[in-house]
Design a protein around this motif. Structure first.
Motif, PDB file in Angstrom:
ATOM      1  N   LEU A 143       6.709  -3.353  -3.300  1.00 55.06           N
ATOM      2  CA  LEU A 143       6.172  -2.164  -2.780  1.00 55.06           C
ATOM      3  C   LEU A 143       4.741  -2.035  -3.415  1.00 55.06           C
ATOM      4  CD1 LEU A 143       8.569   0.880  -2.703  1.00 55.06           C
ATOM      5  CD2 LEU A 143       7.005   0.113  -1.019  1.00 55.06           C
ATOM      6  N   LEU A 144       3.787  -1.604  -2.954  1.00 59.88           N
ATOM      7  CA  LEU A 144       2.544  -0.901  -3.577  1.00 59.88           C
ATOM      8  C   LEU A 144       2.833   0.175  -3.616  1.00 59.88           C
ATOM      9  CD1 LEU A 144      -0.394  -1.606  -4.324  1.00 59.88           C
ATOM     10  CD2 LEU A 144      -1.116  -1.227  -2.051  1.00 59.88           C
ATOM     11  N   ALA A 173      -1.686   0.243   5.286  1.00 65.37           N
ATOM     12  CA  ALA A 173      -2.111  -0.840   4.277  1.00 65.37           C
ATOM     13  C   ALA A 173      -0.995  -1.369   3.899  1.00 65.37           C
ATOM     14  CB  ALA A 173      -2.709   0.126   3.074  1.00 65.37           C
ATOM     15  N   PHE A 174      -1.185  -2.515   3.102  1.00 65.85           N
ATOM     16  CA  PHE A 174      -0.515  -3.526   2.814  1.00 65.85           C
ATOM     17  C   PHE A 174       0.749  -4.003   3.295  1.00 65.85           C
ATOM     18  CE2 PHE A 174       0.874  -5.815  -0.776  1.00 65.85           C
ATOM     19  CZ  PHE A 174       2.084  -5.670  -1.210  1.00 65.85           C
ATOM     20  N   GLY A 175       0.273  -3.972   4.761  1.00 68.66           N
ATOM     21  CA  GLY A 175       1.599  -4.497   5.832  1.00 68.66           C
ATOM     22  C   GLY A 175       2.482  -3.210   5.904  1.00 68.66           C
ATOM     23  N   GLY A 176       2.206  -2.117   5.350  1.00 72.35           N
ATOM     24  CA  GLY A 176       3.190  -1.087   5.663  1.00 72.35           C
ATOM     25  C   GLY A 176       4.201  -0.902   4.328  1.00 72.35           C
ATOM     26  N   ASN A 177       4.086  -1.913   3.434  1.00 72.84           N
ATOM     27  CA  ASN A 177       4.949  -1.808   2.252  1.00 72.84           C
ATOM     28  C   ASN A 177       4.056  -1.021   1.006  1.00 72.84           C
ATOM     29  OD1 ASN A 177       6.835  -3.681   3.474  1.00 72.84           O
ATOM     30  ND2 ASN A 177       5.740  -5.488   2.863  1.00 72.84           N
ATOM     31  N   LEU A 178       4.272   0.383   1.437  1.00 75.27           N
ATOM     32  CA  LEU A 178       3.359   1.261   0.554  1.00 75.27           C
ATOM     33  C   LEU A 178       4.231   2.450   0.339  1.00 75.27           C
ATOM     34  CD1 LEU A 178       0.255   1.878  -0.320  1.00 75.27           C
ATOM     35  CD2 LEU A 178      -0.009   3.286   1.716  1.00 75.27           C
ATOM     36  N   ALA A 179       4.237   2.759  -0.884  1.00 79.84           N
ATOM     37  CA  ALA A 179       4.917   4.144  -1.163  1.00 79.84           C
ATOM     38  C   ALA A 179       3.906   5.065  -2.021  1.00 79.84           C
ATOM     39  CB  ALA A 179       6.053   3.786  -1.780  1.00 79.84           C
ATOM     40  N   VAL A 180       3.999   6.308  -1.848  1.00 76.63           N
ATOM     41  CA  VAL A 180       3.175   7.228  -2.529  1.00 76.63           C
ATOM     42  C   VAL A 180       4.095   8.010  -3.434  1.00 76.63           C
ATOM     43  CG1 VAL A 180       1.568   9.180  -2.314  1.00 76.63           C
ATOM     44  CG2 VAL A 180       1.818   7.395  -0.617  1.00 76.63           C
ATOM     45  N   MET A 181       3.484   8.230  -4.680  1.00 75.02           N
ATOM     46  CA  MET A 181       4.436   9.078  -5.677  1.00 75.02           C
ATOM     47  C   MET A 181       3.389   9.770  -6.534  1.00 75.02           C
ATOM     48  SD  MET A 181       5.579   6.942  -8.902  1.00 75.02           S
ATOM     49  CE  MET A 181       6.933   6.474  -8.336  1.00 75.02           C
ATOM     50  N   ASP A 182       3.738  10.886  -7.146  1.00 76.46           N
ATOM     51  CA  ASP A 182       2.769  11.763  -8.142  1.00 76.46           C
ATOM     52  C   ASP A 182       2.326  10.839  -9.251  1.00 76.46           C
ATOM     53  OD1 ASP A 182       3.337  13.646 -10.708  1.00 76.46           O
ATOM     54  OD2 ASP A 182       1.869  14.214  -9.228  1.00 76.46           O
ATOM     55  N   SER A 197       0.014  -7.998  -4.791  1.00 78.62           N
ATOM     56  CA  SER A 197       0.637  -8.763  -3.797  1.00 78.62           C
ATOM     57  C   SER A 197      -0.135  -8.524  -2.470  1.00 78.62           C
ATOM     58  CB  SER A 197       1.912  -8.129  -3.445  1.00 78.62           C
ATOM     59  OG  SER A 197       2.859  -8.416  -4.178  1.00 78.62           O
ATOM     60  N   GLN A 198       0.061  -9.495  -1.694  1.00 79.42           N
ATOM     61  CA  GLN A 198      -0.777  -9.616  -0.480  1.00 79.42           C
ATOM     62  C   GLN A 198       0.449  -9.579   0.737  1.00 79.42           C
ATOM     63  OE1 GLN A 198      -3.845  -8.913   0.534  1.00 79.42           O
ATOM     64  NE2 GLN A 198      -3.831  -8.618  -1.802  1.00 79.42           N
ATOM     65  N   SER A 199       0.492  -8.686   1.541  1.00 80.03           N
ATOM     66  CA  SER A 199       1.690  -8.930   2.608  1.00 80.03           C
ATOM     67  C   SER A 199       1.311  -9.807   3.499  1.00 80.03           C
ATOM     68  CB  SER A 199       1.856  -7.513   3.107  1.00 80.03           C
ATOM     69  OG  SER A 199       0.770  -7.149   3.763  1.00 80.03           O
ATOM     70  N   GLY A 200       2.198 -10.356   4.255  1.00 81.21           N
ATOM     71  CA  GLY A 200       2.096 -11.621   4.974  1.00 81.21           C
ATOM     72  C   GLY A 200       0.904 -11.289   6.146  1.00 81.21           C
ATOM     73  N   GLY A 201       0.968 -10.189   6.914  1.00 80.62           N
ATOM     74  CA  GLY A 201      -0.035  -9.915   7.570  1.00 80.62           C
ATOM     75  C   GLY A 201      -0.756 -10.693   8.751  1.00 80.62           C
ATOM     76  N   ASN A 202      -1.519 -10.484   9.676  1.00 81.72           N
ATOM     77  CA  ASN A 202      -2.072 -11.250  10.571  1.00 81.72           C
ATOM     78  C   ASN A 202      -2.824 -12.278  10.291  1.00 81.72           C
ATOM     79  OD1 ASN A 202      -0.548  -9.705  12.302  1.00 81.72           O
ATOM     80  ND2 ASN A 202      -2.198  -7.977  12.459  1.00 81.72           N
ATOM     81  N   ARG A 242       6.870   4.675   7.634  1.00 78.06           N
ATOM     82  CA  ARG A 242       8.012   4.448   8.842  1.00 78.06           C
ATOM     83  C   ARG A 242       8.442   2.919   9.007  1.00 78.06           C
ATOM     84  NH1 ARG A 242      12.015   5.733  10.415  1.00 78.06           N
ATOM     85  NH2 ARG A 242      11.565   8.036  10.124  1.00 78.06           N
ATOM     86  N   SER A 243       7.688   1.956   8.793  1.00 81.22           N
ATOM     87  CA  SER A 243       7.834   0.659   8.936  1.00 81.22           C
ATOM     88  C   SER A 243       8.707  -0.130   7.741  1.00 81.22           C
ATOM     89  CB  SER A 243       6.542  -0.517   8.951  1.00 81.22           C
ATOM     90  OG  SER A 243       5.734  -0.146   7.915  1.00 81.22           O
ATOM     91  N   PHE A 244       8.343   0.660   6.510  1.00 80.35           N
ATOM     92  CA  PHE A 244       9.262   0.226   5.498  1.00 80.35           C
ATOM     93  C   PHE A 244      10.530   0.628   5.425  1.00 80.35           C
ATOM     94  CE2 PHE A 244       9.556  -1.572   1.059  1.00 80.35           C
ATOM     95  CZ  PHE A 244      10.124  -0.678   0.552  1.00 80.35           C
TER      96      PHE A 244
END
Lengths: 846, 244
Positions: free
Chosen positions: A101-102, A182-191, A344-349, A143-145
């Motif tokens: 996760l980013l 961003a980051f292929g959807g493997n992203l989370a936001v926190m405070d 990390s770099q997600s797989g991506g296109n 949503r994707s994650f």
């Protein structure tokens, strides 16, 4: 066009296999070129895309390298009247049970001015951000994650934090698109303040994202911010990030370019060989055309066109193959970047740059056309009268041979001269090219000589078949020399790559023996290079109190910009380090350099930093830091493999003063005499492991990790070796196929006088192994020269370190059976073709 | 609680009727107190008829530009203890800090962030400030339903371009405010259920309507007290940390 249709196409169709094999070198060369560049570009594009999507409306980003900076900078930034919005950010990648996760730590109060959080469910979490802010376990995921891992609102995600494992709660899910992609959807936001605690950041931010008031230009904004916060910060648009990745990918691109050029070079020889043989075989046809009025220009154009079409077919196949390979390569490169740089770099296109296909086509076409120039010229100058006479024209004219030898000597002499002038880069590479050219020009003469030398050996093994095989080699130099040259170049490449790997491992082992000699390493991640999490310095006291612990060294490693290049700064108690792990000096007095550095009066520069940056002993370095510009001279240059871009060693107090960062990445632990490693390790884990994130690696663990990392670096090298061997094998198949065709009558006569099919097979096999043996000998010899140049290129342009020359004897010994076996395999098909042919047809041939 | 709420009580002063500045000065004079405390209940009604209920305790020392205030959430459990400290100034925007006990951190609320919604309500951080009359320019727009209609324009930085207030002529209470930003009408605030507490007319119910989001927040005052003994050192960031 008529000639192509009536003359060229029937010939190509008749020898379809040979035609396809001829394109093999082009296919592989183009495939490597396209594959590697596509992979590189895709990884970079994914990275930039992540930056852009995370940036949102950010116009300027303020950072101070990896260590970040103190919170109080934020107020200074917010007080600048030209600033419309300023939001602090912490960015880190973590491993969770649900995958990588980013994590984006942001201040939700102000961040929505910069980024759009398009949440599902009527913006639940941010409709009530109080709960999000009040509960430090709050996360917003994409949503994707969520879909991939079956998460919903209020689902829980365990994560290892600096305070041990904690469970986090999903309090919002972002709709796809924008930030969420961003980051292929493997992203989370926190405070952000929760993120500070989780990652042990103390009261520091990684960066501040800024949007300017309407009407304020970027230059004005940057100037005002610089004036407000002082030097020591990078203040730049988001697009300027990613320099470290681009620097690394440039190295990969350079290495892959060298390989693809080599593969194309080899392909050039295969095409040259094939066309040279074709000209010989089609002499009668050419003679007829000339007799009917075809001009020399038309003949030349015909052959060049054939070659161009061959090259085009090979190029298109290479492009398709390269694109197919790119995804795997991109994953590999991305994984390596993650391992080394912790991001990390997600797989991506896969993204193919617009310039790449035209460039690949140009390369493939140029290679095939260049390869066909000499045969086309030879075809154009075929004497029509002589062409219609029967006979073999395989022997090399003495004049032609002599001319080659003279040119080879000229090239060799110039190459040696260039060695004396190696300071100049252009001269150095010119010398390299001349050396290879000299070897190629000498290849036919050396192949002929070796074939004569091998004849007794082959005849000893099988008197009849061996002698026939050797005679075929001696009498068919045109047929053989191209293949031998291709094989020689391939194996030289293998030797040089193997030698590079061997030298690297040797140098690395020596460095590890000296630098990585603590008994235990306490780190925040299983990967010792990951710097997402940091320890408080106070943990050092706790470790010292553990029974069996003799000495504890605190190490902070961060990447900061020095002369616009991200360099690894290693901050520790240099005095303590000097007593235990003094690196060998490359320049400077060992005692003096460590003493000065420990006193804070200088820095130690790694050899590769000094070389790549052109820095000399005594030179003053200026390093921008949040608390001012650090100016220290280079008091010593040491051989250090800490980082590919280079490293600087400085006294810990100096770093703390200028970066106001006393956190620690790694504790190096030396045990007391008699203390047992396993027991002390367990004591540390018992004392601290349950209440905070902590890994204890033994010395062996760390060495294995470094070796594994090095294996990954050289992973692509092994691919390149496989490419070289494959090209060589294809070259042999091609040459043998031509040989069989060329000698149909000869083989027919052999069978007519009583030769068995098995004898014919043996002859072909032995001829193939003879080609393999000659190519092997020449390849191993050229490899010794090639290795020298490779070590120099690595020192000058790739890694900046002199890894030493070490001929890979084991690789060479391993290559012998491999190549001979490959040659044997390559001969199987042509041998069967030889024995299956009709005896009557063979005797009627020609 | 917010600057508009604190202007709700007024005394009759027909001599000031036509000068808008003087009207507002009278409004402030009639609502001035040394301190205030109340327990508030917030109902936030968002989209899909969702209702969120929060409770807080509000304390203020001083009045208007010379005041300090602490707002501390008491319910629901997830947000209990989160507090906001507001230090108002007579000549500029307030200083604000938020305290989060679960993280153990205080955080300054930047000026640029004052226009954001206050923790999911339809008030903004700026709405919680108290500004002196000197920080505005006023213009009388006329009469309407027994109330003066007065336009105010902030002199210093604000998310609002102007506001329109309805001030009842009989008791100088503000019954409605329309707040405008550069995009037009942003918020509408209604005050009702007036009650006199220690001689100060106070609206027990305040309703804010966010025009853009189409959401309501209703604030109800309970246990309202004026002029109680509060200490100055209870209105500091250190005190926020202590109280948790």
């Amino acid at each position: 066009m008529i000639l192509l249709r009536l003359i060229s196409w029937p010939y190509a169709r008749k020898y379809l296999l040979r035609t396809l094999l001829t394109t093999a070198g082009i296919v592989l060369g183009v495939a490597v070129f396209v594959g590697m560049h596509t992979a590189n570009e895709s990884v970079l594009a994914a990275f930039h895309q992540t930056i852009d999507r995370i940036a949102g409306q950010t116009q300027i980003q303020i950072s101070a390298g990896e260590p970040g900076f103190s919170e109080d900078v934020l107020e200074k930034v917010q007080n600048v009247s030209e600033v419309r919005a300023a939001s602090p950010v912490i960015e880190a990648t973590v491993s969770t049970d649900q995958g990588n996760l980013l994590i984006l730590g942001v201040d939700m109060l102000g961040d929505r001015s910069l980024r759009t959080y398009d949440l599902e469910g009527a913006d639940t979490a941010l409709d009530d951000p109080l709960v999000f802010l009040a509960q430090p376990d709050s996360l917003i995921v994409t949503r994707s994650f969520a879909d991939q891992r079956g998460l919903r609102a209020n689902s829980q995600i365990p994560m290892k934090t600096m305070d041990g494992e904690r469970v986090f709660t999903v309090r919002g899910i972002m709709k796809p698109g924008g930030l969420a992609s961003a980051f292929g959807g493997n992203l989370a936001v926190m405070d952000i303040y929760a993120a500070q605690k989780i990652f042990g950041r103390g009261r520091r931010f990684d960066r501040i994202d800024v949007a300017l008031q309407d009407g304020v230009t970027l230059e004005q904004g940057i100037a005002k911010l610089r004036s407000a916060i002082g030097p020591g910060f990078q203040i730049e648009p988001p697009s300027s990030r990613g320099q470290q990745f681009e620097a690394t990918s440039r190295i990969y691109a350079l290495a892959s370019d060298i390989t693809s050029v080599f593969a194309l070079f080899i392909g050039m020889f295969i095409i040259y060989n094939t066309f040279a043989i074709a000209v010989t075989q089609r002499r009668a046809e050419i003679g007829i055309l000339r007799a009917l009025g075809a001009t020399r220009g038309q003949i030349r154009t015909l052959f060049l066109t054939e070659s161009a079409i061959t090259g085009l077919v090979g190029t298109l196949a290479g492009v398709a193959f390269g694109v197919a390979m790119a995804r795997g390569m991109a994953g590999y490169i991305g994984g390596l970047l993650e391992e080394v740089y912790g991001v990390s770099q997600s797989g991506g296109n896969i993204e193919i740059a617009p310039w790449l296909i035209p460039a690949a086509v140009a390369m493939g076409l140029a290679t095939s056309l260049i390869a066909a120039v000499i045969p086309a010229r030879a075809a154009a100058f075929v004497d029509p009268v002589k062409a219609l006479q029967k006979g073999s024209f395989q022997s090399l004219g003495e004049g032609e041979s002599g001319l080659r030898r003279r040119w080879a000597i000229v090239c060799a002499v110039l190459s040696v001269i260039a060695l004396a002038l190696t300071r100049d880069t252009l001269v150095f590479y010119a010398g390299y090219l001349l050396a290879v050219l000299a070897a190629v020009l000498l290849a036919p003469a050396m192949a002929l000589g070796l074939a004569r030398a091998l004849r007794p050996l082959l005849a000893r093994i099988r008197p009849v078949e061996g002698a026939l095989a050797a005679d075929s080699l001696i009498q068919g130099p045109r047929r053989t020399s191209g293949t031998v040259a291709a094989l020689m170049l391939s194996l030289a490449l293998v030797i040089s790559l193997g030698g590079l790997a061997r030298s690297s491992y040797n140098s690395l082992s020596e460095w590890m023996r000296i630098a990585l000699n603590p008994d235990l390493f306490v780190t925040t991640a299983e990967s010792v290079t990951a710097r997402t999490f940091v320890f408080p310095a106070s943990l050092g006291e706790g470790l010292r109190a553990i029974d069996g612990v003799g000495e504890v060294q605190l190490v902070r490693s961060v990447r900061v910009l020095v002369r616009n290049t991200p360099i690894m700064v290693v901050a520790t108690d240099v005095g303590s380090l000097a007593r235990r792990a003094k690196l060998p000096p490359v320049e400077g007095d060992s005692e003096e350099m460590y003493r000065l550095t420990a006193e804070g009066k200088g820095v130690l520069a790694s050899e590769n930093f000094a070389r790549l940056q052109g820095v000399r002993m005594g030179e003053m370095l200026e390093i921008s830091a949040p608390e001012g510009t650090l100016k220290l001279p280079v008091v010593g240059i040491v051989r250090d493999f800490s980082d590919q871009q280079g490293s600087l060693l400085m006294q810990r107090e100096v770093f703390v003063k200028y970066w106001r960062d006393d956190s620690v990445n790694v504790f190096r632990i030396y045990l007391k005499p008699g203390a047992k490693e396993a027991e002390v390790r367990q004591r540390i884990l018992d004392a601290f492991g349950s209440r905070q994130r902590l890994f204890v690696l033994t010395n062996r663990d760390l060495r294995n990790y470094v070796i594994r990392l090095t294996d990954q670096w050289f992973g692509l090298t092994y691919v390149q070796i496989a490419v070289a061997v494959l090209v060589a094998v294809l070259g042999i198949v091609n040459a043998l196929t031509v040989s069989i065709t060329d000698r149909r009558r000869e083989i027919g006569v052999l069978r007519a006088v009583g030769g068995t099919r098995q004898q014919v097979r043996h002859t072909v096999w032995m001829e193939a192994m003879g080609v393999g043996m000659i190519g092997l000998i020449l390849g191993l010899a050229l490899g010794a020269i090639q290795l020298y140049y490779s070590v120099e290129i690595a020192r000058r342009d790739l890694i900046g370190i002199d890894i030493g020359y070490s001929y890979p004897v084991q690789t060479a010994l391993a290559l012998a059976p491999v190549i001979l076996f490959a040659a044997f395999l390559a001969a199987l098909g042509p041998a069967e073709s030889a024995v299956r042919g009709s005896l009557v047809e063979a005797l009627e041939y020609e | 609680m917010n600057r508009l709420t604190l202007l709700m009580l007024a005394i009759s002063a027909s001599a000031f009727a036509q000068d808008p500045r003087q009207i507002i000065e009278e409004v402030q004079k009639r609502t001035r107190s040394n301190s205030q405390r109340y327990a508030g209940t917030l109902e936030v009604m968002g989209g899909e008829s969702r209702i969120a209920i929060k409770k807080w305790v509000f304390e203020r020392l001083g009045s208007f530009g010379q005041s300090k205030a602490v707002l501390r959430f008491t319910a629901p459990a997830e947000v209990k203890g989160v507090a906001l400290l507001i230090v108002n100034h007579p000549d500029r925007a307030s200083d604000q800090w938020m305290w989060r006990p679960n993280i153990g951190r205080d955080q300054r609320i930047a000026l640029q962030d004052r226009s954001t919604r206050f923790f999911g309500t339809d008030f903004s951080f700026e709405d919680l400030e108290e500004r002196d009359v000197d920080q505005f320019d006023f213009k009388l727009l006329g009469d309407e339903g027994g109330a003066w209609k007065i336009e105010s324009r902030p002199r210093k930085s604000s998310q609002y371009t102007h506001s329109i207030m309805w001030v009842k002529k009989d008791n100088y209470t503000i019954t409605k405010v329309e707040a405008y930003n550069k995009n037009g009408l942003a918020r509408v605030i209604d005050y009702r259920d007036f009650e006199q507490v220690k001689g100060i007319w106070t609206a027990r119910t305040t309703e804010v309507f966010d025009v853009g989001r189409k959401s309501h927040t209703i604030l109800k005052f309970d246990k309202l007290e004026y002029d109680l003994p509060l200490k100055d050192d209870e209105f500091t960031v250190q005190a926020l940390r202590r109280e948790s």
